[in-house]
Design an enzyme around this catalytic site. Structure first.
Site, PDB file in Angstrom:
ATOM      1  N   GLY A  12      12.845   1.403 -11.237  1.00 14.28           N
ATOM      2  CA  GLY A  12      12.145   2.682 -11.180  1.00 14.28           C
ATOM      3  C   GLY A  12      13.071   3.802 -10.764  1.00 14.28           C
ATOM      4  NE  ARG A  73      10.690  -1.610 -14.022  1.00 14.07           N
ATOM      5  CZ  ARG A  73      10.625  -1.250 -12.750  1.00 14.07           C
ATOM      6  NH1 ARG A  73      11.522  -1.711 -11.885  1.00 14.07           N
ATOM      7  NH2 ARG A  73       9.679  -0.450 -12.331  1.00 14.07           N
ATOM      8  CG  ASP A 104      13.251  -5.594  -3.722  1.00  8.55           C
ATOM      9  OD1 ASP A 104      12.820  -4.615  -4.360  1.00  8.55           O
ATOM     10  OD2 ASP A 104      12.536  -6.567  -3.428  1.00  8.55           O
ATOM     11  CB  THR A 127      13.333   2.150  -4.436  1.00  2.82           C
ATOM     12  OG1 THR A 127      11.916   1.941  -4.515  1.00  2.82           O
ATOM     13  CG2 THR A 127      13.822   1.661  -3.086  1.00  2.82           C
ATOM     14  CG  ASP A 129       8.018   1.552  -3.842  1.00  3.11           C
ATOM     15  OD1 ASP A 129       7.190   2.477  -3.942  1.00  3.11           O
ATOM     16  OD2 ASP A 129       8.217   0.725  -4.743  1.00  3.11           O
ATOM     17  CG  ASP A 131      10.231  -1.709  -1.342  1.00  7.21           C
ATOM     18  OD1 ASP A 131      11.237  -1.087  -1.727  1.00  7.21           O
ATOM     19  OD2 ASP A 131       9.472  -2.311  -2.123  1.00  7.21           O
ATOM     20  NE  ARG A 173       2.829  -2.692  -8.401  1.00  3.23           N
ATOM     21  CZ  ARG A 173       2.525  -2.838  -9.687  1.00  3.23           C
ATOM     22  NH1 ARG A 173       2.386  -4.032 -10.199  1.00  3.23           N
ATOM     23  NH2 ARG A 173       2.386  -1.784 -10.444  1.00  3.23           N
TER      24      ARG A 173
END
Length: 329
Positions: A12, A73, A104, A127, A129, A131, A173
């Site tokens: 992303g 991707r 990741d 990213t 996120d 995360d 998510r």
């Protein structure tokens, strides 16, 4: 000695990726290192789709969202043959090292290639996120928060006008970093994210009870619930419909989606991306391999690439406790 490196953006997109590319190219130039930029993530490796990146190619891109190298991707990399092919492409181009900017999942791809590649690999966390373990913040997170906050503030205006309940779905998510930060900053009455537990179909008491309590205290008024994606079976729209039926109040769902990934990066992301893009090149020159360039307590650090996806970085425990406290009051 590092003479020639490759760089790609994968997964992303995140605001600030261009700033990281720019920093890496400019730093490499200072060290007399040639840079090859692969298009469309790891696909560029497999398809021999690349360009030489010179300082003039990265002028005036620091303020641009997205990535000039594009992203995608790459399912082929999930196979051993795909990883071998990517490693072979790096060897054929005589690249001494590869910089992977992504999350990741992108780093897992880099680790797969590393099994067959003799050069060095370093990651840069890009990213929204936030995360990725090993860094306080990831490139793009700060901009995503600002984007979400701007939208929630506008939704609040409409919620106030109609005294309605709005559910705003944000990305994340598997992680509540965006939902918690944006929800706190927007003054949301409730926040629903993975770390608070996933809601089950037909089990809405923990959401409905605070709403009824708020109605008793202040009467009919606006009410904002920030929801991380995939927190309820059927999605946030289904949750809004279920709440409308249970409460007898019009509840609306607003799904921000990919708007959170776009836009010009805010200052914090431009600075972080510049720092980590430059640091990645410097550490390659120093011999770093299979590491990620991160930032902890404002200090540039290296973190093992293989541990970046362990999901050990929690969302802010103080803010979690505070949000739960005020939501139940």
């Amino acid at each position: 000695m590092i003479k020639r490196i490759g760089i790609l953006t994968s997964g992303g997109d995140a605001p600030g990726m261009n700033a990281a590319i720019r920093a890496a190219v400019l730093t490499a130039s200072v060290h007399n290192i040639d840079v090859i930029g692969f298009h469309y993530g790891f696909n560029g490796l497999l398809d021999n789709d690349y360009q030489t990146l010179l300082p003039q190619h990265v002028q005036h891109i620091i303020q641009r969202g997205g990535t000039i190298l594009k992203s995608a991707r790459c399912k082929t990399l999930h196979t051993a043959e795909g990883a071998k092919q990517a490693a072979m492409a790096l060897e054929q181009l005589q690249l001494d090292a590869l910089i992977v900017i992504g999350g990741d999942g992108s780093f897992r791809g880099a680790l797969a290639i590393a099994k067959y590649y003799r050069g060095q690999i370093i990651g840069v966390p890009g990213t929204i996120d936030n995360d990725v373990d090993g860094t306080d913040y990831t490139i793009g997170f700060a901009t995503a928060i600002d984007t979400a906050l701007d939208a929630i503030d506008k939704i609040r205006d409409t919620a106030d006008a109609f005294e309605r309940i709005f559910l705003v779905e944000l990305m994340g998510r598997h992680s509540g970093h965006i939902s918690l930060a944006a929800g706190i900053a927007a003054g949301a009455e409730q926040i629903i994210c993975p770390e608070f537990g996933t809601l089950q179909l037909g089990s809405l008491k923990e959401v409905i009870t605070p709403i009824k309590h708020a109605q008793l205290l202040r009467g009919k008024s606006s009410y904002i619930i920030v929801v991380a994606e995939n927190s309820y079976p059927g999605g946030t729209t289904a949750l809004a419909e279920a709440l409308s039926e249970e409460l007898g109040i019009d509840c609306r769902a607003c799904i921000l989606g990919h708007i959170q990934r776009g836009g010009s990066p805010v200052g914090a992301d431009r600075i972080l991306a510049t720092k980590l893009g430059s640091y990645a090149v410097e550490q390659l020159v120093a011999g770093a391999n299979l590491m990620m360039a991160g930032e902890v307590n404002q200090q540039a650090v290296l973190y093992p690439l293989g541990q970046t996806g362990d999901k050990k970085k929690p969302i802010d425990p103080y803010l979690v406790r505070w949000q739960q406290l005020i939501a139940s009051d």
